[in-house]
Design a protein around this motif. Structure first.
Motif, PDB file in Angstrom:
ATOM      1  N   ALA A  91      32.047  35.121  36.292  1.00  0.00           N
ATOM      2  CA  ALA A  91      33.087  35.609  35.379  1.00  0.00           C
ATOM      3  C   ALA A  91      34.061  36.536  36.092  1.00  0.00           C
ATOM      4  CB  ALA A  91      32.451  36.322  34.192  1.00  0.00           C
ATOM      5  N   ASN A  95      37.877  35.305  35.955  1.00  0.00           N
ATOM      6  CA  ASN A  95      38.748  36.114  35.104  1.00  0.00           C
ATOM      7  C   ASN A  95      39.881  36.748  35.902  1.00  0.00           C
ATOM      8  OD1 ASN A  95      39.050  39.188  33.736  1.00  0.00           O
ATOM      9  ND2 ASN A  95      39.153  37.449  32.337  1.00  0.00           N
ATOM     10  N   SER A 132      42.061  33.664  29.782  1.00  0.00           N
ATOM     11  CA  SER A 132      41.637  34.885  30.480  1.00  0.00           C
ATOM     12  C   SER A 132      40.785  35.762  29.576  1.00  0.00           C
ATOM     13  CB  SER A 132      42.858  35.661  30.993  1.00  0.00           C
ATOM     14  OG  SER A 132      43.650  36.127  29.921  1.00  0.00           O
ATOM     15  N   THR A 135      37.151  34.384  29.418  1.00  0.00           N
ATOM     16  CA  THR A 135      36.317  34.556  30.608  1.00  0.00           C
ATOM     17  C   THR A 135      36.076  36.019  30.965  1.00  0.00           C
ATOM     18  OG1 THR A 135      38.291  34.405  32.014  1.00  0.00           O
ATOM     19  CG2 THR A 135      37.090  32.365  31.577  1.00  0.00           C
ATOM     20  N   SER A 136      36.480  36.935  30.113  1.00  0.00           N
ATOM     21  CA  SER A 136      36.358  38.361  30.433  1.00  0.00           C
ATOM     22  C   SER A 136      34.890  38.768  30.556  1.00  0.00           C
ATOM     23  CB  SER A 136      37.057  39.214  29.370  1.00  0.00           C
ATOM     24  OG  SER A 136      36.553  38.911  28.084  1.00  0.00           O
ATOM     25  N   THR A 205      38.363  44.064  38.548  1.00  0.00           N
ATOM     26  CA  THR A 205      37.364  43.146  38.001  1.00  0.00           C
ATOM     27  C   THR A 205      36.527  42.530  39.104  1.00  0.00           C
ATOM     28  OG1 THR A 205      38.699  42.625  36.046  1.00  0.00           O
ATOM     29  CG2 THR A 205      37.046  41.006  36.699  1.00  0.00           C
TER      30      THR A 205
END
Length: 433
Positions: A91, A95, A132, A135-136, A205
């Motif tokens: 992820a 993301n 987006s 898929t966070s 991220t």
């Protein structure tokens, strides 16, 4: 691995948490969720600035929420079934790439002169935002699952208080990210460029979520297992057989909470556009998060006789009453005071709803339920952003502020419903014993 806390704890209730998870876990869990807090308002700010439309900005932010609402429970389910580590690692990379795609599309295909929601470029931005969001990485909910699993190391009489404390800390971490995320967006967008906060979020991220995925606490929640759902002040233990009607009540509460957040963000964007600049919306919204974080942290010290459901009702009532103050300010300075007051009940409401959710969550589905609660927030954020964006565009910011008022009122009703269903559940448990 860290050793369990001794029965006699020094340093207060929160001192047991670093001993359970290690000293690095708390700051890592905090900062790893900041990119997600930046995403919605970052997209809102950037798309509004590029397109010149509050409605398009609101819909783009709403797409983030809709995607997360659908994707979050899937992430939680996969984490329950396959393990948190591999799901979070995938992820994080996916993301980050999709957030970068949103930025590129916004500046290359989004019309900037009279942009319409039905334009091809606008729809492309909406699609990228939707994926987006889906898929966070769900750092906050999965961190709560880890705390519940780690609490099993403690003696039985210490597990409830430890989970209470951990959930209060997690609620505070959420609120702090609601401060840091919008503040970073506001500063970077106003001082440099609207795309920079999202670029930074993508980098954070990849780095921070990867570190969170690899942290040794992930070993406490292997595939097909979840944490104990025993919690402190109400004495409930979730049954193995799921009762999804019970779970639906806190999920609906988080939906209303998210609607409050999303509509407040978008309404403040319209407000600052009139009384200042839309770039200041993130900084203004962060003010509410700052007071909310303080009160969320205090929940661990509240009396155990003050049950989660009644905490929800009382704090939501204060939210509903205070939300009418949004209609009063005529300047940024006046709005600052309103936001400080409004934040006070917000943190305890969030902590209380997550606590109610942990009480009714089936043990083997704890990750799924925690992410479902989180998805309720983002789905509500999508709904609130879209509603307030349309109202702000067509009728002005005062009309847009009616949405957070209605959302806070719905929280009161749902809080009362949680009191009733949990009371019936407790009576049923007593009759079976």
């Amino acid at each position: 691995m860290p050793t369990p806390a001794a029965p006699a704890q020094k340093g207060g209730r929160y001192s047991v948490l670093p001993r359970l998870a290690g000293t690095s876990y708390i700051p890592l869990g905090l900062f790893a969720r900041v990119p997600l807090a930046m995403l919605t308002i970052g997209v809102l700010t950037m798309v509004t600035q590029v397109s010149g439309s509050y409605a398009i900005g609101g819909f783009a932010a709403g797409c983030i929420g809709i995607g997360a609402a659908v994707g979050s429970p899937v992430v939680g389910y996969l984490a329950d079934r396959l393990g948190q580590k591999r799901i979070l690692l995938v992820a994080a990379v996916v993301n980050a790439l999709l957030v970068a795609a949103v930025v590129i599309l916004a500046y290359t295909v989004l019309p900037t002169d009279g942009a319409q929601i039905t334009d091809g470029g606008t729809l492309a931005v909406f699609a990228a935002a939707l994926i987006s969001g889906a898929t966070s990485p769900q750092v906050g909910p999965l961190s709560r699952v880890r705390w519940m699993a780690l609490s099993k190391k403690l003696p039985a009489n210490q597990r409830g208080p430890a989970v209470d404390t951990a959930l209060s800390l997690e609620g505070t971490a959420d609120e702090i990210t609601f401060v840091l995320g919008p503040a970073l967006v506001g500063l970077l967008a106003s001082l440099v460029a609207p795309w920079l906060p999202l670029a930074l979020a993508a980098i954070m991220t990849v780095v921070l979520v990867t570190l969170f995925a690899l942290h040794h606490t992930v070993e406490s929640v292997g595939p097909r297992t979840a944490a104990s759902s025993t919690v402190g002040n109400a004495g409930y233990v979730a049954k193995e057989k799921p009762n999804w009607l019970l779970v639906a009540v806190p999920v609906a509460g988080m939906l209303a909470m998210g609607t409050f957040f999303g509509s407040a963000q978008t309404s403040l964007t319209a407000f600052t556009g009139v009384h200042g600049s839309v770039d200041q919306a993130g900084l203004m919204y962060a003010i509410m998060g700052s007071s909310s974080a303080v009160t969320a942290l205090s929940v661990a010290y509240w009396s155990t006789k003050f049950t989660y459901a009644w905490r929800w009702v009382l704090m939501a009532t204060l939210m509903a009453g205070g939300a009418f103050l949004f209609l009063v300010p005529q300047s940024l300075g006046q709005m600052v005071w309103v936001l400080l007051l409004m934040g006070l009940p917000v943190g305890p409401v969030m902590v209380s709803i997550f606590s109610v959710g942990s009480m009714v969550a089936p043990q083997q589905w704890m990750g799924t339920v925690m992410t479902a609660l989180s998805s309720g927030i983002v789905a509500g954020t999508a709904l609130g952003s879209a509603l307030s964006g349309s109202l702000a565009q067509n009728q002005g910011y005062s009309a847009a502020f009616l949405v957070p008022i209605m959302a806070a009122t719905a929280l009161v009703v749902l809080g009362l419903l949680s009191v009733m269903v949990l009371r019936k559940r407790q009576q049923a448990q007593h009759s079976n014993t």
